[in-house]
Design a protein around this motif. Structure first.
Motif, short mmCIF file in Angstrom:
data_model
loop_
_atom_site.label_atom_id
_atom_site.label_comp_id
_atom_site.label_asym_id
_atom_site.label_seq_id
_atom_site.Cartn_x
_atom_site.Cartn_y
_atom_site.Cartn_z
N MET A 1 39.17 45.57 37.02
CA MET A 1 39.46 44.01 37.30
C MET A 1 40.58 43.75 38.04
SD MET A 1 39.80 40.68 34.62
CE MET A 1 38.01 40.31 34.66
N ILE A 2 40.76 42.89 39.05
CA ILE A 2 41.81 42.50 39.76
C ILE A 2 42.77 41.78 39.14
CG2 ILE A 2 42.52 41.87 42.06
CD1 ILE A 2 39.72 42.43 43.02
N GLU A 3 44.04 42.44 39.01
CA GLU A 3 44.95 41.75 38.27
C GLU A 3 45.66 40.49 39.07
OE1 GLU A 3 47.41 45.03 37.06
OE2 GLU A 3 45.99 45.89 36.12
N LEU A 4 45.20 39.57 39.06
CA LEU A 4 45.83 38.41 39.86
C LEU A 4 46.88 37.75 38.98
CD1 LEU A 4 42.48 36.58 40.88
CD2 LEU A 4 43.86 38.09 42.21
N SER A 5 47.98 37.34 39.76
CA SER A 5 48.97 36.70 38.78
C SER A 5 49.28 35.41 39.45
CB SER A 5 50.50 37.60 39.32
OG SER A 5 50.17 38.73 38.76
N ALA A 6 49.70 34.31 38.47
CA ALA A 6 49.93 33.04 38.93
C ALA A 6 51.38 33.09 39.41
CB ALA A 6 49.88 32.08 37.74
N HIS A 7 51.72 32.34 40.54
CA HIS A 7 52.95 31.90 41.32
C HIS A 7 53.33 30.57 41.23
CE1 HIS A 7 55.80 32.08 44.79
NE2 HIS A 7 55.83 33.36 44.52
N THR A 8 54.33 30.13 41.47
CA THR A 8 54.48 28.61 41.75
C THR A 8 53.95 28.12 43.01
OG1 THR A 8 56.58 29.22 42.73
CG2 THR A 8 56.82 28.68 40.47
N GLY A 9 53.71 29.11 43.94
CA GLY A 9 52.94 28.57 45.18
C GLY A 9 51.56 28.83 45.19
N GLY A 10 51.11 29.62 44.23
CA GLY A 10 49.66 29.90 44.43
C GLY A 10 49.17 31.17 43.42
N THR A 11 48.74 32.13 44.19
CA THR A 11 48.45 33.38 43.38
C THR A 11 48.81 34.50 44.28
OG1 THR A 11 46.38 32.29 42.55
CG2 THR A 11 46.42 34.50 42.40
N ILE A 12 49.31 35.63 43.38
CA ILE A 12 49.36 36.89 43.92
C ILE A 12 48.52 37.91 43.76
CG2 ILE A 12 51.17 38.81 43.70
CD1 ILE A 12 53.12 36.98 42.82
N VAL A 13 48.05 38.23 44.95
CA VAL A 13 46.69 39.38 45.08
C VAL A 13 47.39 40.85 45.26
CG1 VAL A 13 44.43 39.84 46.00
CG2 VAL A 13 45.19 37.54 45.98
N PRO A 14 47.10 41.69 44.35
CA PRO A 14 47.43 43.07 44.70
C PRO A 14 46.62 43.61 45.49
CG PRO A 14 46.72 43.12 42.25
CD PRO A 14 46.83 41.53 42.94
N VAL B 1 48.31 34.06 48.02
CA VAL B 1 47.60 32.82 48.67
C VAL B 1 48.14 31.69 48.13
CG1 VAL B 1 45.24 32.36 48.67
CG2 VAL B 1 45.56 34.86 48.42
N ALA B 2 48.56 30.93 48.86
CA ALA B 2 49.33 29.74 48.52
C ALA B 2 48.15 28.56 48.41
CB ALA B 2 50.02 29.26 49.58
N GLY B 3 48.49 27.67 47.20
CA GLY B 3 47.50 26.56 46.91
C GLY B 3 46.26 26.83 46.17
N ILE B 4 45.93 28.06 45.93
CA ILE B 4 44.71 28.35 44.99
C ILE B 4 45.31 28.91 43.79
CG2 ILE B 4 42.66 29.75 45.28
CD1 ILE B 4 42.81 29.54 48.27
N ALA B 5 44.72 28.49 42.49
CA ALA B 5 45.03 28.92 41.28
C ALA B 5 44.19 30.02 41.17
CB ALA B 5 44.49 27.77 40.17
N PRO B 6 44.63 31.10 40.18
CA PRO B 6 44.05 32.51 40.04
C PRO B 6 42.80 32.15 39.49
CG PRO B 6 46.32 32.32 38.95
CD PRO B 6 46.04 31.05 39.32
N GLU B 7 42.44 31.32 38.71
CA GLU B 7 40.92 31.05 38.26
C GLU B 7 39.85 30.80 39.45
OE1 GLU B 7 43.13 28.59 36.97
OE2 GLU B 7 44.01 30.42 35.79
N ASP B 8 40.45 29.87 40.37
CA ASP B 8 39.48 29.56 41.57
C ASP B 8 39.63 30.85 42.61
OD1 ASP B 8 38.35 28.25 43.38
OD2 ASP B 8 40.10 27.20 44.24
N LEU B 9 40.59 31.36 42.58
CA LEU B 9 40.79 32.60 43.54
C LEU B 9 39.87 33.93 42.96
CD1 LEU B 9 41.90 33.64 46.06
CD2 LEU B 9 43.66 34.76 44.77
N ARG B 10 39.72 34.11 41.61
CA ARG B 10 38.89 34.83 40.91
C ARG B 10 37.49 34.58 41.29
NH1 ARG B 10 40.16 38.51 37.97
NH2 ARG B 10 42.07 37.91 37.40
N ARG B 11 37.06 33.25 41.11
CA ARG B 11 35.75 32.81 41.59
C ARG B 11 35.26 33.04 43.19
NH1 ARG B 11 36.88 28.74 37.80
NH2 ARG B 11 37.88 27.39 39.60
N ARG B 12 36.26 33.11 43.76
CA ARG B 12 35.90 33.15 45.28
C ARG B 12 35.64 34.61 45.50
NH1 ARG B 12 39.67 28.89 49.01
NH2 ARG B 12 39.29 27.13 47.80
N LEU B 13 36.53 35.49 44.81
CA LEU B 13 36.60 36.93 45.08
C LEU B 13 35.34 37.73 44.66
CD1 LEU B 13 40.37 38.19 44.50
CD2 LEU B 13 39.15 38.29 46.52
N ALA B 14 34.83 36.92 43.43
CA ALA B 14 33.64 37.81 42.78
C ALA B 14 32.46 38.19 43.63
CB ALA B 14 33.30 36.91 41.45
#
Length: 109
Positions: free
Chosen positions: A1-14, A81-94
């Protein structure tokens, strides 16, 4: 599973980068990172720019929303990835990740 991290500006994607590939694409997951291949060569930031552009296109966001945070000269990188929450980004990546589990299925009725 990709370890997405919340950031004040959006989500960090390794990202585990594979520059100089035959074609651009998301290859899957590797040790908690998104494996991304790009045709650009790893010189003068070309591969980093290509990864950012490819991620923006794949995730359906503006190119200005994706930027590199660390790992400019390494295969292991972190993109914001600015302006996108980790949960939303995970749904977009899946649906983009080959062999990823689409989620629970309902039993046949």
């Amino acid at each position: 599973m990709i370890e997405l991290s919340a950031h004040t500006g959006g989500t960090i994607v390794p990202v585990h980068a594979q520059p100089g590939a035959r074609r651009n694409g998301i290859l899957g997951e590797r040790a908690g990172s998104l494996r991304v291949a790009v045709t650009a060569a790893p010189e003068r930031g070309r591969a980093n720019a290509a990864i950012a552009e490819f991620l923006a296109e794949s995730l359906g966001c503006r190119p200005s929303q994706v930027g590199i945070l660390s790992g400019e000269a390494s295969r292991q990188k972190r993109f914001l990835v600015a302006g996108i929450a980790p949960e939303d980004l995970r749904r977009r990546l899946a649906p983009l990740i080959p062999g990823s589990d689409p989620g629970p299925t309902l039993p046949p009725s």
